[in-house]
Enzyme design. Structure first.
Site, short mmCIF file in Angstrom:
data_model
loop_
_atom_site.label_atom_id
_atom_site.label_comp_id
_atom_site.label_asym_id
_atom_site.label_seq_id
_atom_site.Cartn_x
_atom_site.Cartn_y
_atom_site.Cartn_z
N ASP A 39 39.32 38.85 34.19
CA ASP A 39 39.41 38.08 32.95
C ASP A 39 39.34 38.96 31.70
OD1 ASP A 39 36.78 38.66 33.44
OD2 ASP A 39 36.02 36.67 32.95
N ASP A 70 36.49 34.94 41.09
CA ASP A 70 35.91 34.12 40.03
C ASP A 70 36.89 33.84 38.90
OD1 ASP A 70 36.06 36.71 39.18
OD2 ASP A 70 34.05 36.80 38.32
N ASP A 94 35.75 39.28 43.46
CA ASP A 94 34.75 38.20 43.26
C ASP A 94 35.30 36.79 43.37
OD1 ASP A 94 32.77 40.06 42.89
OD2 ASP A 94 33.05 40.15 40.72
N SER A 117 40.62 41.97 31.39
CA SER A 117 41.97 42.53 31.25
C SER A 117 42.93 41.47 30.69
CB SER A 117 42.48 43.01 32.60
OG SER A 117 41.58 43.94 33.15
N GLY A 131 37.88 46.46 37.34
CA GLY A 131 37.49 46.90 38.69
C GLY A 131 38.67 46.84 39.64
N MET A 159 28.19 41.64 46.82
CA MET A 159 28.60 41.57 45.42
C MET A 159 28.72 40.12 44.96
SD MET A 159 31.13 44.73 44.59
CE MET A 159 30.43 46.36 44.37
N GLY A 160 28.58 39.92 43.66
CA GLY A 160 28.69 38.59 43.07
C GLY A 160 27.57 38.36 42.07
N ARG A 161 27.76 38.89 40.83
CA ARG A 161 26.72 38.70 39.79
C ARG A 161 26.72 37.27 39.29
NH1 ARG A 161 27.90 43.92 38.08
NH2 ARG A 161 26.23 45.28 38.77
N THR A 173 40.58 40.90 41.70
CA THR A 173 39.14 41.16 41.70
C THR A 173 38.58 40.60 43.01
OG1 THR A 173 37.01 40.47 40.74
CG2 THR A 173 38.86 39.06 40.25
N ARG A 212 38.47 51.35 32.18
CA ARG A 212 37.99 50.43 31.15
C ARG A 212 38.19 51.18 29.84
NH1 ARG A 212 35.50 46.37 34.37
NH2 ARG A 212 34.63 47.27 36.25
N SER A 213 38.90 50.58 28.89
CA SER A 213 39.25 51.27 27.66
C SER A 213 38.57 50.64 26.45
CB SER A 213 40.77 51.23 27.47
OG SER A 213 41.12 51.67 26.18
N GLU A 257 21.45 32.88 58.32
CA GLU A 257 20.40 31.87 58.36
C GLU A 257 20.30 31.13 57.02
OE1 GLU A 257 18.13 31.43 60.87
OE2 GLU A 257 17.26 29.83 59.66
#
Ligand code: ATP
Length: 328
Positions: free
Chosen positions: A107, A134, A132, A109, A15, A174-176, A130, A76-77, A192
């Protein structure tokens, strides 16, 4: 500094994130500074397999420090996941005279890069890119700070309309697997409640919190929800759930989506990209490999790629407490 390497390849993979262009610029100019060649590899590992290369000099990267995305394109390959694909990529690099690789990505990649090193002994250094945040071994990944600023900016705008109509807004960010964006942007935008993948705060607590805010005189509220939050309900199901418990609430949903990945990189991300690019090239020139450059305690440090891939980032639990106190 030993300079056995004469040419470095650089690619962006997975990404995209704001700051990738600034990192490419830094790699290219650091190579020029040390009088070694730099080859840009288009479309990540797929371009490596197809030999989609271009020699880059300091003037090839003019006017990109302020641009989001990546001018080398990302991809993405599937083919790179096969030994045949990686062999093709290796042969192309050898033909081009490229002797080391800088991979800007996440990660996945890095996993591909590490495998490539294991198979061909090819030096690989990773730069974490990235939104994220992460990746283990760095307090900040490239693009994270920009994404936070984008999210806060958008929530500020939503707040204007929320407060004008006494509405409750559920905002999905975002953030799975990681709640860094939700937690930090949530606090920054005065949410809140904040729901994140790392912590099951429970639906009851959400209702309690909304009830409390009503009784303490709040007329509108913002709840920030990471994509992968633990409630087991998506944001639209959460809206139905809240409305069934509070029919008097006018609940609206806003899914921020890919806008979070775009835009001009923040100053922080530009500086980070510049620092990481310098360290990546100079680490290769020092004969290092299989490492990721990252920021730890505001210093650029190296972490083994294997740890960066396998290690888990932790959210700062004190931030949950701060968020609780702020929403009194
Ligand atoms: P993001 O943070 O956006 O997910 P990422 O770098 O983790 O970024 P991935 O799609 O997981 O993104 O990986 C990018 C590319 O890296 C893949 O398309 C593939 O070419 C390569 N790659 C990932 N995992 C492997 C693997 N196990 N073996 C070989 N190559 C891999």
């Amino acid at each position: 500094m030993s300079k056995t390497i004469k040419k470095i390849g650089v690619l962006t993979s997975g990404g995209d994130s704001p700051g990738m262009n600034a990192a490419i610029r830094s790699v290219v100019r650091t190579c020029a500074f040390h009088n070694i060649g730099c080859v840009g590899i288009y479309r990540g590992y797929q371009g490596m397999i197809e030999g989609d290369f271009k020699e880059l000099g300091p003037r090839s990267v003019n006017n990109i420090i302020n641009k989001g995305g990546t001018f080398l394109k990302s991809a993405r390959s599937q083919e790179f996941r096969t030994p045949e694909g990686r062999k093709k990529a290796y042969d192309n690099l050898v033909k081009e005279g490229v002797e080391a690789l800088i991979v800007i990505g996440g990660d996945g990649s890095f996993t591909g890069g590490l495998l490539f090193n294991t198979e061909f002994g090819f030096p690989v250094i990773g730069i974490p890119g990235t939104i994220d945040n992460d990746i283990y071994g760095t307090s900040h990944t490239l693009g994270y700070d920009t994404a936070l600023n984008t999210v806060v900016d958008v929530i500020d705008k939503i707040r204007d309309t929320a407060s004008s109509h006494n509405r409750l807004f559920l905002i999905e960010v975002m953030g799975r697997d990681a709640g860094h964006i939700a937690l930090n942007a949530g606090i920054g935008a005065g949410a809140e409640e904040i729901l994140i993948p790392e912590e099951d705060l429970g639906l009851e607590r959400l209702l309690e919190s909304l009830k409390k805010s009503k009784t303490t005189g709040k007329t509108s509220s913002i709840v920030v929800i990471a994509e992968g939050d633990k409630t087991g309900k998506n944001v639209f199901e959460l809206k139905d759930y809240v409305e069934s418990n509070f029919p008097e609430y006018d609940v609206r949903v806003s899914v921020l989506g890919h806008m979070q990945r775009g835009g001009a990189p923040s100053c922080f991300d530009r500086v980070l990209a510049s620092r990481l690019g310098v360290k990546a090239v100079e680490s290769i020139l020092e004969g290092k490999s299989n490492l990721m450059v990252g920021l730890l305690n505001n210093k650029v440090e190296l972490t083994p790629l294997e740890q960066a891939i396998k290690g888990h980032t932790e959210i700062d639990r004190e931030l949950l407490r701060v968020s609780d106190i702020m929403s009194i």
